[in-house]
Design a protein around this motif. Structure first.
Motif, PDB file in Angstrom:
ATOM      1  N   LEU A  19       0.848  -1.188   0.000  1.00 59.24           N
ATOM      2  CA  LEU A  19       0.000   0.000   0.000  1.00 59.24           C
ATOM      3  C   LEU A  19       0.884   1.238   0.000  1.00 59.24           C
ATOM      4  O   LEU A  19       1.975   1.240   0.569  1.00 59.24           O
ATOM      5  CB  LEU A  19      -0.902   0.034   1.236  1.00 59.24           C
ATOM      6  CG  LEU A  19      -1.814  -1.164   1.475  1.00 59.24           C
ATOM      7  CD1 LEU A  19      -2.648  -0.951   2.736  1.00 59.24           C
ATOM      8  CD2 LEU A  19      -2.718  -1.421   0.289  1.00 59.24           C
ATOM      9  N   SER A  20       0.380   2.283  -0.641  1.00 57.58           N
ATOM     10  CA  SER A  20       1.106   3.549  -0.656  1.00 57.58           C
ATOM     11  C   SER A  20       0.180   4.681  -0.233  1.00 57.58           C
ATOM     12  O   SER A  20      -1.029   4.629  -0.457  1.00 57.58           O
ATOM     13  CB  SER A  20       1.657   3.838  -2.045  1.00 57.58           C
ATOM     14  OG  SER A  20       2.659   2.911  -2.392  1.00 57.58           O
ATOM     15  N   CYS A  21       0.779   5.694   0.357  1.00 58.95           N
ATOM     16  CA  CYS A  21       0.032   6.859   0.799  1.00 58.95           C
ATOM     17  C   CYS A  21       0.862   8.088   0.454  1.00 58.95           C
ATOM     18  O   CYS A  21       2.009   8.209   0.919  1.00 58.95           O
ATOM     19  CB  CYS A  21      -0.225   6.788   2.296  1.00 58.95           C
ATOM     20  SG  CYS A  21      -1.115   8.204   2.977  1.00 58.95           S
ATOM     21  N   ALA A  22       0.302   8.961  -0.342  1.00 61.68           N
ATOM     22  CA  ALA A  22       1.014  10.155  -0.771  1.00 61.68           C
ATOM     23  C   ALA A  22       0.370  11.389  -0.154  1.00 61.68           C
ATOM     24  O   ALA A  22      -0.849  11.565  -0.241  1.00 61.68           O
ATOM     25  CB  ALA A  22       0.997  10.261  -2.291  1.00 61.68           C
ATOM     26  N   ALA A  23       1.189  12.204   0.464  1.00 64.67           N
ATOM     27  CA  ALA A  23       0.715  13.454   1.062  1.00 64.67           C
ATOM     28  C   ALA A  23       0.994  14.602   0.106  1.00 64.67           C
ATOM     29  O   ALA A  23       2.079  14.699  -0.457  1.00 64.67           O
ATOM     30  CB  ALA A  23       1.411  13.703   2.389  1.00 64.67           C
ATOM     31  N   SER A  24       0.007  15.448  -0.075  1.00 57.85           N
ATOM     32  CA  SER A  24       0.176  16.600  -0.963  1.00 57.85           C
ATOM     33  C   SER A  24      -0.261  17.872  -0.243  1.00 57.85           C
ATOM     34  O   SER A  24      -0.946  17.840   0.762  1.00 57.85           O
ATOM     35  CB  SER A  24      -0.629  16.399  -2.242  1.00 57.85           C
ATOM     36  OG  SER A  24      -2.008  16.286  -1.952  1.00 57.85           O
ATOM     37  N   GLY A  25       0.126  18.975  -0.830  1.00 59.54           N
ATOM     38  CA  GLY A  25      -0.160  20.257  -0.218  1.00 59.54           C
ATOM     39  C   GLY A  25       1.129  20.968   0.080  1.00 59.54           C
ATOM     40  O   GLY A  25       2.218  20.520  -0.278  1.00 59.54           O
ATOM     41  N   SER A  26       1.018  22.094   0.760  1.00 57.26           N
ATOM     42  CA  SER A  26       2.220  22.850   1.082  1.00 57.26           C
ATOM     43  C   SER A  26       2.058  23.536   2.429  1.00 57.26           C
ATOM     44  O   SER A  26       0.950  23.636   2.967  1.00 57.26           O
ATOM     45  CB  SER A  26       2.501  23.902  -0.005  1.00 57.26           C
ATOM     46  OG  SER A  26       1.415  24.812  -0.089  1.00 57.26           O
ATOM     47  N   GLY A  27       3.169  23.978   2.956  1.00 56.56           N
ATOM     48  CA  GLY A  27       3.132  24.733   4.197  1.00 56.56           C
ATOM     49  C   GLY A  27       2.964  23.898   5.443  1.00 56.56           C
ATOM     50  O   GLY A  27       2.518  24.393   6.480  1.00 56.56           O
TER      51      GLY A  27
END
Length: 120
Positions: A19-27
């Protein structure tokens, strides 16, 4: 911060899946990412966690079979699951514990969940 989980599916007992989990966004700064699972009729339980420093922890039921790892540069966490058992069948969720860089506010987010089905 947003999370996108992927990699679920169906596998026979004794098989493997990642399984993979990708976090996105900034700050934000990630403190830890966890994997939880919830089987039908049961409470959600913590499966594995990994901190920004790489410290890991596992539920007793998956120790020696599951391995959590992270790529800090890509803000992704993977859960390698080996020797799968029917009792591992559940919806798996990733969760992030993060901090807003500007406000120092604690952030908590969940991925959408991905189904793992292990057949005997």
């Amino acid at each position: 911060v947003q999370l996108q989980a992927s990699g679920g599916g169906s596998v026979q007992a004794g098989g493997s899946l990642r399984l993979s989990c990708a976090a996105s966004g900034s700050g934000f700064s990630i403190n830890a990412i966890d994997w939880y699972r919830q089987a039908p009729g049961k409470q959600r339980e913590l499966v594995a966690s990994i901190t920004s420093a790489g410290a890991t922890d596992y539920a007793d039921s998956v120790k020696g079979r599951f391995t959590i790892s992270r790529d800090n540069a890509k803000n992704t966490v993977s859960l390698q699951m080996n020797s799968l058992k029917p009792e591992d069948t559940a919806v798996y969720y990733c969760n992030v514990d993060a901090t807003d860089i500007r406000s120092a506010q604690a952030l908590d987010a969940w991925g959408q969940g991905t189904q793992l089905t292990v057949s005997s």
